[in-house]
Design a protein around this motif. Sequence first.
Motif, PDB file in Angstrom:
ATOM      1  N   ALA A  67      31.394  44.351  57.873  1.00  0.00           N
ATOM      2  CA  ALA A  67      31.679  44.732  56.490  1.00  0.00           C
ATOM      3  C   ALA A  67      33.177  44.907  56.274  1.00  0.00           C
ATOM      4  O   ALA A  67      33.724  44.499  55.235  1.00  0.00           O
ATOM      5  CB  ALA A  67      30.934  46.024  56.148  1.00  0.00           C
ATOM      6  N   ARG A  68      33.846  45.482  57.257  1.00  0.00           N
ATOM      7  CA  ARG A  68      35.292  45.681  57.123  1.00  0.00           C
ATOM      8  C   ARG A  68      36.018  44.344  57.111  1.00  0.00           C
ATOM      9  O   ARG A  68      36.979  44.145  56.361  1.00  0.00           O
ATOM     10  CB  ARG A  68      35.815  46.554  58.265  1.00  0.00           C
ATOM     11  N   ARG A  69      35.563  43.416  57.933  1.00  0.00           N
ATOM     12  CA  ARG A  69      36.193  42.095  57.955  1.00  0.00           C
ATOM     13  C   ARG A  69      36.030  41.393  56.606  1.00  0.00           C
ATOM     14  O   ARG A  69      36.948  40.744  56.124  1.00  0.00           O
ATOM     15  CB  ARG A  69      35.576  41.240  59.073  1.00  0.00           C
ATOM     16  N   SER A  70      34.873  41.522  56.003  1.00  0.00           N
ATOM     17  CA  SER A  70      34.645  40.915  54.688  1.00  0.00           C
ATOM     18  C   SER A  70      35.572  41.530  53.644  1.00  0.00           C
ATOM     19  O   SER A  70      36.121  40.824  52.786  1.00  0.00           O
ATOM     20  CB  SER A  70      33.183  41.097  54.276  1.00  0.00           C
ATOM     21  N   LEU A  71      35.742  42.841  53.721  1.00  0.00           N
ATOM     22  CA  LEU A  71      36.633  43.526  52.786  1.00  0.00           C
ATOM     23  C   LEU A  71      38.075  43.064  52.979  1.00  0.00           C
ATOM     24  O   LEU A  71      38.802  42.814  51.999  1.00  0.00           O
ATOM     25  CB  LEU A  71      36.523  45.043  52.970  1.00  0.00           C
ATOM     26  N   LEU A  72      38.500  42.928  54.235  1.00  0.00           N
ATOM     27  CA  LEU A  72      39.868  42.474  54.513  1.00  0.00           C
ATOM     28  C   LEU A  72      40.082  41.049  54.003  1.00  0.00           C
ATOM     29  O   LEU A  72      41.137  40.730  53.450  1.00  0.00           O
ATOM     30  CB  LEU A  72      40.151  42.540  56.014  1.00  0.00           C
ATOM     31  N   ALA A  73      39.077  40.197  54.173  1.00  0.00           N
ATOM     32  CA  ALA A  73      39.197  38.824  53.682  1.00  0.00           C
ATOM     33  C   ALA A  73      39.359  38.803  52.167  1.00  0.00           C
ATOM     34  O   ALA A  73      40.167  38.034  51.620  1.00  0.00           O
ATOM     35  CB  ALA A  73      37.964  38.016  54.094  1.00  0.00           C
ATOM     36  N   ALA A  74      38.606  39.666  51.473  1.00  0.00           N
ATOM     37  CA  ALA A  74      38.725  39.738  50.015  1.00  0.00           C
ATOM     38  C   ALA A  74      40.095  40.255  49.603  1.00  0.00           C
ATOM     39  O   ALA A  74      40.698  39.766  48.634  1.00  0.00           O
ATOM     40  CB  ALA A  74      37.621  40.628  49.454  1.00  0.00           C
ATOM     41  N   GLU A  75      40.618  41.247  50.328  1.00  0.00           N
ATOM     42  CA  GLU A  75      41.940  41.798  50.001  1.00  0.00           C
ATOM     43  C   GLU A  75      43.038  40.771  50.235  1.00  0.00           C
ATOM     44  O   GLU A  75      43.997  40.681  49.457  1.00  0.00           O
ATOM     45  CB  GLU A  75      42.187  43.061  50.845  1.00  0.00           C
ATOM     46  N   LEU A  76      42.909  39.996  51.307  1.00  0.00           N
ATOM     47  CA  LEU A  76      43.887  38.934  51.561  1.00  0.00           C
ATOM     48  C   LEU A  76      43.855  37.892  50.449  1.00  0.00           C
ATOM     49  O   LEU A  76      44.904  37.425  49.983  1.00  0.00           O
ATOM     50  CB  LEU A  76      43.600  38.271  52.905  1.00  0.00           C
ATOM     51  N   ALA A  77      42.646  37.520  50.018  1.00  0.00           N
ATOM     52  CA  ALA A  77      42.518  36.517  48.956  1.00  0.00           C
ATOM     53  C   ALA A  77      43.152  37.020  47.661  1.00  0.00           C
ATOM     54  O   ALA A  77      43.853  36.270  46.965  1.00  0.00           O
ATOM     55  CB  ALA A  77      41.043  36.179  48.735  1.00  0.00           C
ATOM     56  N   THR A  78      42.930  38.299  47.337  1.00  0.00           N
ATOM     57  CA  THR A  78      43.503  38.862  46.109  1.00  0.00           C
ATOM     58  C   THR A  78      45.021  38.923  46.184  1.00  0.00           C
ATOM     59  O   THR A  78      45.724  38.547  45.246  1.00  0.00           O
ATOM     60  CB  THR A  78      42.928  40.275  45.862  1.00  0.00           C
ATOM     61  N   ALA A  79      45.534  39.403  47.336  1.00  0.00           N
ATOM     62  CA  ALA A  79      46.988  39.506  47.497  1.00  0.00           C
ATOM     63  C   ALA A  79      47.642  38.130  47.435  1.00  0.00           C
ATOM     64  O   ALA A  79      48.717  37.960  46.847  1.00  0.00           O
ATOM     65  CB  ALA A  79      47.322  40.199  48.817  1.00  0.00           C
ATOM     66  N   TRP A  80      47.005  37.134  48.011  1.00  0.00           N
ATOM     67  CA  TRP A  80      47.568  35.773  48.004  1.00  0.00           C
ATOM     68  C   TRP A  80      47.545  35.193  46.597  1.00  0.00           C
ATOM     69  O   TRP A  80      48.488  34.516  46.180  1.00  0.00           O
ATOM     70  CB  TRP A  80      46.780  34.908  48.971  1.00  0.00           C
TER      71      TRP A  80
END
Length: 483
Positions: free
Chosen positions: A162-175
């Motif tokens: 779940a944390r990895r999925s959240l990090l992937a979403a945060e990276l996508a938003t920041a990018w």
Amino acid sequence: MPPPGHSTGERRPRAMVIDLAWRDLGPGLRALSGPDGAPLTRTVKLIVLPLIVRPAHHPELAGDFLEAAAAAHLDGLIRGSGPRLVATAQWFTLLKKARRALGVVAGNPQDLYFQRCYELAVEHGAPGAGADVTAKAVVEDVAGTTGGRTVEALKSHFADTARRSLLAAELATAWENRPPAADARAAVAPAAEVLDACGTPAGTAADSPAYAAMVEADHGGLFGRALWAAPQGVWEADGRPLPDHLGLSARPVPQRPEVGRGASTATLPAPLDRTLFERLFAVLQSSSRRDELPAVPELVTRETGRSCAPLGLYDKSLRVAVVLGGRLAAGLDPLGTAPRAAGATAAHRAVNSRWQREAWVLRARRTTVSPRPDPDGGTLDALAQDLRTPWAAYMRRLWVRLHGRDVHDAPLKDLASAWAVLDGVARSVMMDHRAKVRSALRDLAAGAEAAAVSAGDSAMVPAATSTATPGVGPALAVEGSEA
């Protein structure tokens, strides 16, 4: 008395004085030395300079070049510390053994233990009775000061799905929310003026309006934003265009970082191609001040945003250092074969002249400039490529150091601080190249000697086994077989 083989009026590189004195101390320093017998870069940085030379107490030893009396003083300090350094090497071997027994894998042993081993050598001398217990206690104590800021803790943090999925979403938003692209040429234009104030005989002034203006206007951020749009022809060497990212990425345009979940120091990709995990893995592996870092969750949160920032850095002064480093790297000429460039700065002249006057390795460099120095490929081919593209190794190492400073919130407050980093990276790359060349030549010489011995043995076999001609001794028989 000056060190042997040098005139009393000659200014000498401090690094050379250290190197020669070190080698004369004998094989007991192998644990602190490279394969060619010279002290490791970390040995000089963590032991020799701060604990033996102590430039703050001996200002005459603080410069890169020493007068004869200062060189003799430094030579005496190194030689006088010989027994203590041998004991330090012995303690380091013992601590590494204890580290393996305890299953500790986090951190670089040299960063973690070098200075502690020197302290043990001062306090106890060479390891004696009970040294194993002492070594184990030191390793446990060092491991306890990291406060959970370890590669193992990082792996555990990234193991949660779940944390990895959240990090992937945060990276996508920041990018997705990155600022727009900028003009690369405008971003790098002031770099030449700043570099022309560096590396001069008078030293580098801390107060530089041009450097301050670059930081204030975030020229590094502008350049990083330009890389996202694949600019063309920002840098060139010998009239040939260089990659705009100068090896910071293996792709034409840096891509959005992935989360990742594993890493190895031997296979780390180019800096801007690294996953979130790989960026933090490198920090935790190399940092000797992990106790000063935030806890792993906060470390990950900060790196998520940083990895999507221009050049993968937050601080403006560190981003400007990338621009200055790029301008310097594009003009590096270790072989001295490039035509004198009109845009060469004082910084280029200082770094290139230092590299080119490595006379004792000049023959090896000449060997590597032929189109095919090593017919079978291999070591010399790799060295030749390193020498033709020195900017790649320089920029990679520079980014790693700047990223480490960014994680530790250590900006470059003035030009003198920035130049110390830029010049230090150039020295480090040169020393690595020096070690590679010497190692390659040693291996080639050993191979040639083995081949000669083998050929000689083969030539002797017919003489020893053939029927001797009457009146002809073995020596004449061998001469006949070679003819």
